[in-house]
Write a protein that holds these residues in place. Structure first.
Motif, PDB file in Angstrom:
ATOM      1  N   ASN A  63       0.817  -1.211   0.000  1.00 23.21           N
ATOM      2  CA  ASN A  63       0.000   0.000   0.000  1.00 23.21           C
ATOM      3  C   ASN A  63       0.854   1.267   0.000  1.00 23.21           C
ATOM      4  O   ASN A  63       0.468   2.279   0.568  1.00 23.21           O
ATOM      5  N   PHE A  64       2.019   1.214  -0.634  1.00 29.00           N
ATOM      6  CA  PHE A  64       2.957   2.325  -0.600  1.00 29.00           C
ATOM      7  C   PHE A  64       2.346   3.614  -1.134  1.00 29.00           C
ATOM      8  O   PHE A  64       2.525   4.687  -0.558  1.00 29.00           O
ATOM      9  N   LYS A  65       1.594   3.521  -2.238  1.00 26.23           N
ATOM     10  CA  LYS A  65       0.989   4.722  -2.830  1.00 26.23           C
ATOM     11  C   LYS A  65      -0.013   5.368  -1.872  1.00 26.23           C
ATOM     12  O   LYS A  65      -0.096   6.588  -1.795  1.00 26.23           O
ATOM     13  N   LYS A  66      -0.754   4.567  -1.158  1.00 23.86           N
ATOM     14  CA  LYS A  66      -1.713   5.113  -0.197  1.00 23.86           C
ATOM     15  C   LYS A  66      -1.001   5.934   0.868  1.00 23.86           C
ATOM     16  O   LYS A  66      -1.416   7.037   1.198  1.00 23.86           O
ATOM     17  N   TYR A  67       0.073   5.382   1.403  1.00 28.81           N
ATOM     18  CA  TYR A  67       0.823   6.091   2.446  1.00 28.81           C
ATOM     19  C   TYR A  67       1.489   7.345   1.878  1.00 28.81           C
ATOM     20  O   TYR A  67       1.504   8.387   2.526  1.00 28.81           O
ATOM     21  N   LEU A  68       2.033   7.229   0.677  1.00 28.53           N
ATOM     22  CA  LEU A  68       2.690   8.375   0.044  1.00 28.53           C
ATOM     23  C   LEU A  68       1.704   9.517  -0.168  1.00 28.53           C
ATOM     24  O   LEU A  68       1.979  10.665   0.189  1.00 28.53           O
ATOM     25  N   TYR A  69       0.533   9.218  -0.728  1.00 30.00           N
ATOM     26  CA  TYR A  69      -0.462  10.259  -0.989  1.00 30.00           C
ATOM     27  C   TYR A  69      -1.063  10.795   0.313  1.00 30.00           C
ATOM     28  O   TYR A  69      -1.454  11.967   0.374  1.00 30.00           O
ATOM     29  N   ALA A  70      -1.137   9.969   1.328  1.00 32.11           N
ATOM     30  CA  ALA A  70      -1.616  10.461   2.617  1.00 32.11           C
ATOM     31  C   ALA A  70      -0.641  11.492   3.191  1.00 32.11           C
ATOM     32  O   ALA A  70      -1.058  12.553   3.679  1.00 32.11           O
ATOM     33  N   VAL A  71       0.651  11.210   3.095  1.00 33.68           N
ATOM     34  CA  VAL A  71       1.660  12.156   3.587  1.00 33.68           C
ATOM     35  C   VAL A  71       1.653  13.419   2.735  1.00 33.68           C
ATOM     36  O   VAL A  71       1.726  14.542   3.266  1.00 33.68           O
ATOM     37  N   LEU A  72       1.559  13.275   1.415  1.00 28.67           N
ATOM     38  CA  LEU A  72       1.505  14.450   0.541  1.00 28.67           C
ATOM     39  C   LEU A  72       0.261  15.296   0.821  1.00 28.67           C
ATOM     40  O   LEU A  72       0.329  16.527   0.811  1.00 28.67           O
ATOM     41  N   GLY A  73      -0.858  14.639   1.072  1.00 27.78           N
ATOM     42  CA  GLY A  73      -2.078  15.369   1.424  1.00 27.78           C
ATOM     43  C   GLY A  73      -1.942  16.100   2.743  1.00 27.78           C
ATOM     44  O   GLY A  73      -2.393  17.243   2.882  1.00 27.78           O
ATOM     45  N   LEU A  74      -1.313  15.470   3.703  1.00 23.54           N
ATOM     46  CA  LEU A  74      -1.087  16.106   4.997  1.00 23.54           C
ATOM     47  C   LEU A  74      -0.189  17.339   4.845  1.00 23.54           C
ATOM     48  O   LEU A  74      -0.511  18.413   5.370  1.00 23.54           O
ATOM     49  N   ILE A  75       0.894  17.204   4.112  1.00 22.02           N
ATOM     50  CA  ILE A  75       1.809  18.333   3.903  1.00 22.02           C
ATOM     51  C   ILE A  75       1.104  19.454   3.150  1.00 22.02           C
ATOM     52  O   ILE A  75       1.226  20.634   3.514  1.00 22.02           O
ATOM     53  N   SER A  76       0.355  19.121   2.106  1.00 22.98           N
ATOM     54  CA  SER A  76      -0.377  20.138   1.351  1.00 22.98           C
ATOM     55  C   SER A  76      -1.401  20.851   2.229  1.00 22.98           C
ATOM     56  O   SER A  76      -1.557  22.067   2.150  1.00 22.98           O
ATOM     57  N   GLY A  77      -2.101  20.096   3.059  1.00 22.45           N
ATOM     58  CA  GLY A  77      -3.090  20.697   3.958  1.00 22.45           C
ATOM     59  C   GLY A  77      -2.451  21.648   4.950  1.00 22.45           C
ATOM     60  O   GLY A  77      -2.962  22.745   5.193  1.00 22.45           O
ATOM     61  N   ILE A  78      -1.326  21.244   5.509  1.00 21.88           N
ATOM     62  CA  ILE A  78      -0.628  22.116   6.459  1.00 21.88           C
ATOM     63  C   ILE A  78      -0.160  23.385   5.755  1.00 21.88           C
ATOM     64  O   ILE A  78      -0.295  24.490   6.289  1.00 21.88           O
ATOM     65  N   LEU A  79       0.388  23.249   4.546  1.00 22.65           N
ATOM     66  CA  LEU A  79       0.847  24.420   3.792  1.00 22.65           C
ATOM     67  C   LEU A  79      -0.316  25.366   3.484  1.00 22.65           C
ATOM     68  O   LEU A  79      -0.180  26.586   3.591  1.00 22.65           O
ATOM     69  N   LEU A  80      -1.449  24.802   3.076  1.00 26.91           N
ATOM     70  CA  LEU A  80      -2.604  25.638   2.750  1.00 26.91           C
ATOM     71  C   LEU A  80      -3.107  26.401   3.970  1.00 26.91           C
ATOM     72  O   LEU A  80      -3.414  27.593   3.880  1.00 26.91           O
ATOM     73  N   VAL A  81      -3.182  25.734   5.089  1.00 28.84           N
ATOM     74  CA  VAL A  81      -3.675  26.387   6.295  1.00 28.84           C
ATOM     75  C   VAL A  81      -2.682  27.434   6.790  1.00 28.84           C
ATOM     76  O   VAL A  81      -3.065  28.532   7.192  1.00 28.84           O
ATOM     77  N   GLU A  82      -1.408  27.102   6.739  1.00 20.31           N
ATOM     78  CA  GLU A  82      -0.383  27.976   7.304  1.00 20.31           C
ATOM     79  C   GLU A  82      -0.074  29.172   6.403  1.00 20.31           C
ATOM     80  O   GLU A  82       0.094  30.289   6.891  1.00 20.31           O
ATOM     81  N   TYR A  83       0.008  28.965   5.092  1.00 22.78           N
ATOM     82  CA  TYR A  83       0.500  30.013   4.198  1.00 22.78           C
ATOM     83  C   TYR A  83      -0.531  30.533   3.196  1.00 22.78           C
ATOM     84  O   TYR A  83      -0.310  31.557   2.581  1.00 22.78           O
ATOM     85  N   GLY A  84      -1.596  29.818   2.958  1.00 21.77           N
ATOM     86  CA  GLY A  84      -2.590  30.249   1.983  1.00 21.77           C
ATOM     87  C   GLY A  84      -2.351  29.609   0.626  1.00 21.77           C
ATOM     88  O   GLY A  84      -1.335  28.959   0.378  1.00 21.77           O
ATOM     89  N   LEU A  85      -3.277  29.844  -0.292  1.00 23.25           N
ATOM     90  CA  LEU A  85      -3.275  29.158  -1.579  1.00 23.25           C
ATOM     91  C   LEU A  85      -2.111  29.590  -2.473  1.00 23.25           C
ATOM     92  O   LEU A  85      -1.389  28.742  -3.006  1.00 23.25           O
ATOM     93  N   LEU A  86      -1.896  30.869  -2.650  1.00 24.83           N
ATOM     94  CA  LEU A  86      -0.869  31.329  -3.583  1.00 24.83           C
ATOM     95  C   LEU A  86       0.536  30.949  -3.123  1.00 24.83           C
ATOM     96  O   LEU A  86       1.354  30.497  -3.929  1.00 24.83           O
ATOM     97  N   LYS A  87       0.817  31.111  -1.853  1.00 24.83           N
ATOM     98  CA  LYS A  87       2.141  30.738  -1.344  1.00 24.83           C
ATOM     99  C   LYS A  87       2.348  29.227  -1.427  1.00 24.83           C
ATOM    100  O   LYS A  87       3.451  28.761  -1.717  1.00 24.83           O
ATOM    101  N   THR A  88       1.297  28.453  -1.198  1.00 24.04           N
ATOM    102  CA  THR A  88       1.399  26.999  -1.299  1.00 24.04           C
ATOM    103  C   THR A  88       1.678  26.589  -2.730  1.00 24.04           C
ATOM    104  O   THR A  88       2.526  25.725  -2.983  1.00 24.04           O
ATOM    105  N   ILE A  89       0.981  27.202  -3.690  1.00 25.24           N
ATOM    106  CA  ILE A  89       1.230  26.897  -5.101  1.00 25.24           C
ATOM    107  C   ILE A  89       2.671  27.237  -5.462  1.00 25.24           C
ATOM    108  O   ILE A  89       3.350  26.473  -6.153  1.00 25.24           O
TER     109      ILE A  89
END
Length: 70
Positions: A13-39
């Motif tokens: 299930n490597f892809k599941k774990y990888l995408y879960a971590v990527l989703g977590l990092i993206s979510g933290i970036l969006l909350v902390e910095y906003g959409l434009l800075k995250t992009i």
């Protein structure tokens, strides 16, 4: 025995774990910095990933040398 099952589950299930971590990092970036800075951060990460690829580096060197010869 238990460790073998955990490792096997991770490999299967490597892809599941990888995408879960990527989703977590993206979510933290969006909350902390906003959409434009995250992009912007993700764009720089993608550029860094591409520049770190040896095949891409070789193609880029060949293109530069060909343009300098012309």
């Amino acid at each position: 025995m238990m460790l073998e099952k955990i490792i096997e589950n991770f490999i299967l299930n490597f892809k599941k774990y990888l995408y879960a971590v990527l989703g977590l990092i993206s979510g933290i970036l969006l909350v902390e910095y906003g959409l434009l800075k995250t992009i912007f951060i993700l764009l720089l990460a993608i550029i860094g990933f591409k520049l770190g690829d040896r095949d891409f580096q070789e193609k880029l060197k060949k293109q530069i040398l060909n343009r300098l010869k012309d």
